[in-house]
Enzyme design. Structure first.
Site, PDB file in Angstrom:
ATOM      1  N   GLY A  53     106.168 -18.850 -15.754  1.00  0.00           N
ATOM      2  CA  GLY A  53     107.724 -18.949 -16.173  1.00  0.00           C
ATOM      3  C   GLY A  53     108.250 -20.162 -15.896  1.00  0.00           C
ATOM      4  O   GLY A  53     108.266 -20.714 -14.833  1.00  0.00           O
ATOM      5  N   HIS A  76     114.532 -22.621 -14.521  1.00  0.00           N
ATOM      6  CA  HIS A  76     114.877 -23.731 -13.813  1.00  0.00           C
ATOM      7  C   HIS A  76     113.987 -24.041 -12.587  1.00  0.00           C
ATOM      8  O   HIS A  76     113.746 -25.368 -12.368  1.00  0.00           O
ATOM      9  CB  HIS A  76     116.422 -23.336 -13.346  1.00  0.00           C
ATOM     10  CG  HIS A  76     117.665 -23.256 -14.426  1.00  0.00           C
ATOM     11  ND1 HIS A  76     117.924 -24.327 -15.316  1.00  0.00           N
ATOM     12  CD2 HIS A  76     118.363 -22.265 -14.615  1.00  0.00           C
ATOM     13  CE1 HIS A  76     118.879 -23.824 -16.077  1.00  0.00           C
ATOM     14  NE2 HIS A  76     119.372 -22.523 -15.597  1.00  0.00           N
ATOM     15  N   GLU A 133     104.216 -19.282 -20.276  1.00  0.00           N
ATOM     16  CA  GLU A 133     105.799 -19.013 -20.471  1.00  0.00           C
ATOM     17  C   GLU A 133     105.916 -18.110 -21.637  1.00  0.00           C
ATOM     18  O   GLU A 133     105.005 -18.694 -22.914  1.00  0.00           O
ATOM     19  CB  GLU A 133     106.501 -20.504 -21.024  1.00  0.00           C
ATOM     20  CG  GLU A 133     107.848 -20.092 -21.566  1.00  0.00           C
ATOM     21  CD  GLU A 133     108.718 -19.422 -20.757  1.00  0.00           C
ATOM     22  OE1 GLU A 133     109.253 -18.350 -21.261  1.00  0.00           O
ATOM     23  OE2 GLU A 133     109.111 -19.702 -19.392  1.00  0.00           O
ATOM     24  N   CYS A 148     123.477 -21.783 -18.406  1.00  0.00           N
ATOM     25  CA  CYS A 148     125.010 -21.840 -18.075  1.00  0.00           C
ATOM     26  C   CYS A 148     125.921 -22.759 -19.152  1.00  0.00           C
ATOM     27  O   CYS A 148     126.946 -22.817 -19.035  1.00  0.00           O
ATOM     28  CB  CYS A 148     125.215 -22.288 -16.726  1.00  0.00           C
ATOM     29  SG  CYS A 148     124.347 -23.827 -16.389  1.00  0.00           S
ATOM     30  N   VAL A 160     102.166 -13.257 -19.107  1.00  0.00           N
ATOM     31  CA  VAL A 160     101.367 -12.738 -18.140  1.00  0.00           C
ATOM     32  C   VAL A 160     101.462 -11.346 -17.828  1.00  0.00           C
ATOM     33  O   VAL A 160     102.682 -10.910 -17.694  1.00  0.00           O
ATOM     34  CB  VAL A 160     101.470 -13.481 -16.813  1.00  0.00           C
ATOM     35  CG1 VAL A 160     100.670 -12.981 -15.578  1.00  0.00           C
ATOM     36  CG2 VAL A 160     101.107 -15.055 -16.961  1.00  0.00           C
ATOM     37  N   TYR A 188     131.327 -14.755 -14.287  1.00  0.00           N
ATOM     38  CA  TYR A 188     131.537 -16.219 -14.707  1.00  0.00           C
ATOM     39  C   TYR A 188     131.082 -16.240 -16.371  1.00  0.00           C
ATOM     40  O   TYR A 188     131.863 -16.709 -17.069  1.00  0.00           O
ATOM     41  CB  TYR A 188     130.694 -17.170 -14.208  1.00  0.00           C
ATOM     42  CG  TYR A 188     131.276 -17.618 -12.774  1.00  0.00           C
ATOM     43  CD1 TYR A 188     132.802 -17.366 -12.500  1.00  0.00           C
ATOM     44  CD2 TYR A 188     130.636 -18.563 -12.156  1.00  0.00           C
ATOM     45  CE1 TYR A 188     133.189 -18.070 -11.198  1.00  0.00           C
ATOM     46  CE2 TYR A 188     131.493 -19.182 -10.864  1.00  0.00           C
ATOM     47  CZ  TYR A 188     132.744 -18.732 -10.697  1.00  0.00           C
ATOM     48  OH  TYR A 188     133.227 -19.284  -9.641  1.00  0.00           O
ATOM     49  N   SER A 197     105.393 -12.701   0.952  1.00  0.00           N
ATOM     50  CA  SER A 197     104.486 -12.214   2.080  1.00  0.00           C
ATOM     51  C   SER A 197     103.078 -12.375   1.871  1.00  0.00           C
ATOM     52  O   SER A 197     102.365 -11.847   2.584  1.00  0.00           O
ATOM     53  CB  SER A 197     105.179 -10.759   2.137  1.00  0.00           C
ATOM     54  OG  SER A 197     104.913 -10.053   0.869  1.00  0.00           O
ATOM     55  N   PHE A 255     103.765 -18.005  -4.198  1.00  0.00           N
ATOM     56  CA  PHE A 255     105.128 -18.659  -3.864  1.00  0.00           C
ATOM     57  C   PHE A 255     106.175 -18.380  -4.932  1.00  0.00           C
ATOM     58  O   PHE A 255     105.723 -17.898  -6.014  1.00  0.00           O
ATOM     59  CB  PHE A 255     105.132 -20.277  -3.681  1.00  0.00           C
ATOM     60  CG  PHE A 255     104.223 -20.867  -2.664  1.00  0.00           C
ATOM     61  CD1 PHE A 255     104.975 -21.398  -1.635  1.00  0.00           C
ATOM     62  CD2 PHE A 255     102.968 -20.791  -2.819  1.00  0.00           C
ATOM     63  CE1 PHE A 255     104.217 -21.973  -0.608  1.00  0.00           C
ATOM     64  CE2 PHE A 255     102.242 -21.621  -1.967  1.00  0.00           C
ATOM     65  CZ  PHE A 255     102.785 -21.906  -0.801  1.00  0.00           C
TER      66      PHE A 255
END
Length: 452
Positions: free
Chosen positions: A7, A10, A32, A42, A79, A157, A271, A276
């Site tokens: 991915g 951001h 991606e 945004c 993926v 928002y 975990s 990450f």
């Protein structure tokens, strides 16, 4: 070191760019599933409203830019499975249908989030749209050209920004939400009421306290929104109900919150060792309460992505947590909030108090001196600042960034009273309005009898 990234959001872009800089010898492969990367979602309302003319400015990276850094980017590759123990993944080329397998030493999961889509009758009708990525924004712009009445479902928002954009484009607009006021997660009523009044003055219909039950259409296109309180005739619907983390790939392999948000430690590691995660796919540490929460914000994402890179080889830089600080401009209102509102503090069952001030932000002898309303939430016992909200006709939103730092550093409302701020009549008063809030919250001192 072989690094796989799932991915290019951001968080993904921040992680990729910084990993390439910090570990030039690393072999980085990015997967991606879209045909573009790093779209600033945004900015959709600004693009739809015509404030941003060139959408290229809403992308802050590209496969070519990443290639110049030695990164391999596999666009339109989804993926489909990950084996975190075996350190391998399988991806499918969405153009050819072919699959490939890859291995990794380190895995970075930055799969982001996806809009919540309710399972309602008529949800598949044409002109019921989402607002998340670049393709969505182009579809909204194209279809809205032919729509006279647009209904936005969800008064967060994104929803309120789109409502403003459509109204300024000359459309009839209805805003629907199941709660009885807009922006209820970010603002208390005295702030949201002002925005609602502006909407009504602009002719926007507010269908608040109404739950959407179904959609009806003609010839395959949506024509009516059915709520528990009535029917709204419409040509187009935008769903802005909220987001869920995209984390199905790791389900059962790493610790998650109930909604699927991945739990990470202070160094962005899940975990599972060497796996990450960052951004909208993750939970974050919410400093006002100390709890892990799901707060999908671009600011959180880029910070977390940068930290992933810094901690990839070994724990190096800890995450400082977040206050969920955000800002918004609707018509003439400049709005910002950080931390807990009075409502969310009640939901957390905290023993808290608030102080609200209304004053002119700079001396009245200046040519203009708009009023500012500031509300600060603080803990009754230790007097620690827990949250704040601000609204003004002047852009004073950066003051909420200051209060965000106060919350992060566990400052008290009493300390806020005497913080050193500069004075210059163009910008403020001798007592900055942040000081004033602290001064008004100071506890009354009992005077000792005078000793003679």
């Amino acid at each position: 070191m072989k690094v796989a990234v799932i991915g290019c959001t951001h968080a993904g872009t921040a992680a990729i760019v910084n990993t390439a800089k910090l570990y030039p010898e690393a072999q980085i492969t990015v997967y991606e599933r879209n045909d573009n990367i790093s779209f600033l979602s945004c900015g959709i309302a600004l693009y739809v409203g015509g404030v941003v003319k060139d959408p290229d400015g809403l992308f802050y990276s590209s496969p070519d830019q990443l290639a110049e850094m030695g990164v391999t980017t596999k666009m339109k590759h989804e993926v489909v499975s990950v084996d975190t123990d075996g350190k391998k993944l399988t991806a499918r080329n969405l153009d050819t249908g072919e699959t490939l397998e890859d291995t990794f030493d380190k895995l970075i999961v930055t799969t982001g989030s996806w809009p919540i889509i309710p399972k309602l009758d008529g949800i598949d009708l044409d002109n019921i749209l989402l607002s998340k990525n670049y393709n969505h924004s182009n579809t909204i712009i194209e279809k809205s050209k032919h729509a006279k009445h647009i209904t936005v479902v969800g008064a967060g928002y994104i929803g309120v920004e789109l409502v403003e954009a459509f109204q300024q484009n000359g459309k009839k607009v209805t805003l629907v939400d199941s709660v009885d006021r807009i922006l209820n997660k970010y603002l208390d009523p005295e702030f949201s009421d002002k925005v609602e009044e502006s909407f009504r003055q602009k002719g926007i219909e507010l269908a608040l306290g109404q739950t959407v039950k179904s959609f009806e259409g003609e010839h395959g296109q949506v024509k009516r929104v059915i709520t528990d309180k009535g029917t709204i005739e419409t040509d187009m619907v935008i769903l802005c109900i909220g987001f869920r983390p995209n984390t199905e790939l790791l389900k059962g392999q790493v610790e998650m919150l109930k909604n699927g948000a991945i739990v990470v430690d202070s160094y962005m590691q899940t975990s599972k060792k060497d796996v990450f995660a960052a951004g909208d796919s993750c939970a974050v540490r919410y400093n006002p309460t100390g709890k892990a929460m799901y707060i999908p914000l671009a600011t959180n994402a880029v910070r977390m992505g940068t930290l992933v890179a810094r901690n990839l080889a070994k724990p190096t830089t800890e995450y400082m947590g977040t206050q969920g600080t955000s800002g918004l401009k609707i018509y003439s209102h400049h709005i910002a909030s950080t931390g807990l509102t009075e409502l969310t503090a009640k939901e957390e069952e905290l023993d808290f108090d608030t102080v609200t001030i209304k004053e002119h932000y700079r001396p009245e002898f200046m040519p203009t001196s708009e009023e500012v309303t500031l509300k600060v939430v603080f803990d009754k016992k230790d007097r620690r600042i827990l949250g704040a909200q601000l609204i003004s006709g002047a852009d004073l939103t950066q003051s909420v960034n200051t209060l965000s730092v106060c919350i992060q550093n566990k400052m008290t409302i009493d300390q806020l009273a005497f913080v050193d701020f500069f004075f210059q009549p163009h910008y403020n008063k001798p007592w900055n309005f942040l000081n004033t809030a602290g001064l008004e919250a100071l506890p009354k001192l009992v005077k000792d009898p005078v000793q003679v």
